[in-house]
Design an enzyme around this catalytic site. Sequence first.
Site, mmCIF file in Angstrom:
data_model
loop_
_atom_site.group_PDB
_atom_site.id
_atom_site.type_symbol
_atom_site.label_atom_id
_atom_site.label_comp_id
_atom_site.label_asym_id
_atom_site.label_seq_id
_atom_site.Cartn_x
_atom_site.Cartn_y
_atom_site.Cartn_z
ATOM 1 N N GLY A 140 2.155 8.978 10.489
ATOM 2 C CA GLY A 140 1.961 8.935 9.041
ATOM 3 C C GLY A 140 2.478 10.188 8.350
ATOM 4 N N GLY A 177 -2.451 5.286 5.844
ATOM 5 C CA GLY A 177 -2.961 5.362 4.467
ATOM 6 C C GLY A 177 -1.812 5.589 3.495
ATOM 7 N N GLU A 195 -2.808 -2.646 10.990
ATOM 8 C CA GLU A 195 -1.665 -3.535 10.784
ATOM 9 C C GLU A 195 -2.214 -4.903 10.370
ATOM 10 O OE1 GLU A 195 1.577 -2.360 11.243
ATOM 11 O OE2 GLU A 195 0.562 -0.472 11.560
ATOM 12 N N THR A 209 0.835 -1.212 0.000
ATOM 13 C CA THR A 209 0.000 0.000 0.000
ATOM 14 C C THR A 209 0.867 1.259 0.000
ATOM 15 O OG1 THR A 209 -1.557 -1.262 1.334
ATOM 16 C CG2 THR A 209 -1.908 1.104 1.253
ATOM 17 N N LYS A 239 5.445 3.790 18.745
ATOM 18 C CA LYS A 239 5.560 5.204 18.350
ATOM 19 C C LYS A 239 5.898 6.100 19.531
ATOM 20 C CE LYS A 239 2.405 4.416 14.474
ATOM 21 N NZ LYS A 239 0.980 4.367 14.091
ATOM 22 N N GLU A 273 10.542 9.540 9.168
ATOM 23 C CA GLU A 273 9.411 10.427 9.488
ATOM 24 C C GLU A 273 8.070 9.692 9.448
ATOM 25 O OE1 GLU A 273 9.458 14.032 10.272
ATOM 26 O OE2 GLU A 273 7.617 13.104 10.979
ATOM 27 N N ILE A 288 2.064 13.332 9.175
ATOM 28 C CA ILE A 288 2.321 14.520 10.014
ATOM 29 C C ILE A 288 3.835 14.644 10.237
ATOM 30 C CG2 ILE A 288 1.864 15.634 12.242
ATOM 31 C CD1 ILE A 288 -0.494 13.656 12.600
HETATM 32 N N1 HSE Z 1 -1.749 0.755 11.946
HETATM 33 C C1 HSE Z 1 -1.373 2.115 12.115
HETATM 34 C C2 HSE Z 1 -2.577 2.896 12.602
HETATM 35 C C3 HSE Z 1 -0.925 2.787 10.853
HETATM 36 O O1 HSE Z 1 -3.672 2.357 12.669
HETATM 37 O O2 HSE Z 1 -2.400 4.058 12.913
HETATM 38 C C4 HSE Z 1 0.528 2.746 10.597
HETATM 39 O O3 HSE Z 1 1.299 3.249 11.625
#
Ligand code: HSE
Length: 468
Positions: A154, A326, A210, A33, A225, A149, A156
């Site tokens: 994502g 996304g 995921e 993706t 994160k 980054e 941001i």
């Molecule tokens: N699976 C993550 C989310 C997206 O739902 O935010 C990628 O980090």
Amino acid sequence: MIASEQSERAVGRSRAKRVGSQSLGVGLVGFGTIGTGVATVLGRNADLITARLGFPLRLVRIADLDTTRDRGVDLAGIVFDADANALIDDPKVQLVVELIGGTDAARRLILRALERGKPVVTANKALLALHGKEIFEVARRGGVDIAFEASVGGGIPILRSLREGLAANRIESVHGIINGTTNYVLTEMEKGGASFDAVLKRAQELGYAELDPSIDVDGIDAAHKITLLAAMAFGAELTFKEVPTEGIRDVTPLDLEAAQEFGYRVRLLGITKSRRDAKGERIEVRVHPTMIPAESLLAKVDGAMNAIAVHGDAVGPTLFYGAGAGAMPTASAVVADLVELAREVRRGIAGRVAPLSTLPEALVPKPIVPLGELFGRSYLRFTVQDRPGVLSAIAGVLGTHGISIESVSQKGRGYAHPNDPEGARGSVPIVVFTHPASEAAVRSALDAIDQLPEVTAPTRLIRIEEEL
Ligand code: HSE
């Protein structure tokens, strides 16, 4: 033309000469993706990227195990096969993008690229949270850069903002909605009408989730994160394994309703704060469902969007908002990293900034504050038999542990606990909002309360954060 303009133009010309206009070759490992998004952005915005860099970035090679699926991307002139090692070793590939996810093959590939002096862009938060120390060390030793980054928030630009835009600040706290899937599930449940499973399935179809949904639902992705954010904000070592992590499986529609009734919303937050007290300098790092004031900006973040609130001593409160997942938003961050690394490669200035903001030799282990030392208000949902005297028994135990009740309400009658519909038939939920108390005291009260014969299921605690 005045003299200063003439000299500026001359500097510009000589810089352009130094930079050169020959393209830099990008190799993409992982054509799923996000990889498809990266190929699309590189193609669609090629002219802009060239104008910003002074030379083109060209996607020259792609490796993916699935070489047959049509991704709707024009692959003319691009070598596409399943051989990731050959891609890394290909002299036409000067920058490597790793988008295969996972921690084993991805680690090997990234190390191989770095050892060959090729800068790497990755979106792999799990890999960096677990093996970042090793990877950053190899990069530093080789004088090669690694950029990531896209691994947090994502599209941001939160990492670049922390590392550069906020470099003047002593960071005080970071509160982040950093998992789109769980935010989508919680906000859809808030609206009512859809089951947890149906909402999760929709999130997967939309490409947020995921592969293994428990990584999202159990808070692990958010923990990866917040590990990176804590390291970056506080110059702390990467501490993923020590991050207390709770997901959203146990959050019920009743919790969401009670939150709304009392002026809150429930969000899965990654939280990290600095704390200086008699025990020295420590950090809070944690992931859990959190009740936050309904009027706060974070409470207004709905669906799969992400938002990160950062408080710095000089700047005060800041908020970063955008799509956290996304194809195209994540590609936006990946390609921005490529642009930065390409510029550095051309100018021969790798290592312009430390990946985790603080120089590795200045990174120090910062102990994590145990949950028992947190102090704040809590929401407690008790599941009890519906008979006289139960409430006073619970209130009595809370009282003997020094926990003062701010409000209490019984919700309906004869509620069956979703995780134990048979065993708890005939039980009712009682929800309590406490005044501020230490979590150690609350936990020890709950241990005692859960032993009471009238209590038919473990009590659920949701922490409340007032200051965001
Ligand atoms: N699976 C993550 C989310 C997206 O739902 O935010 C990628 O980090």
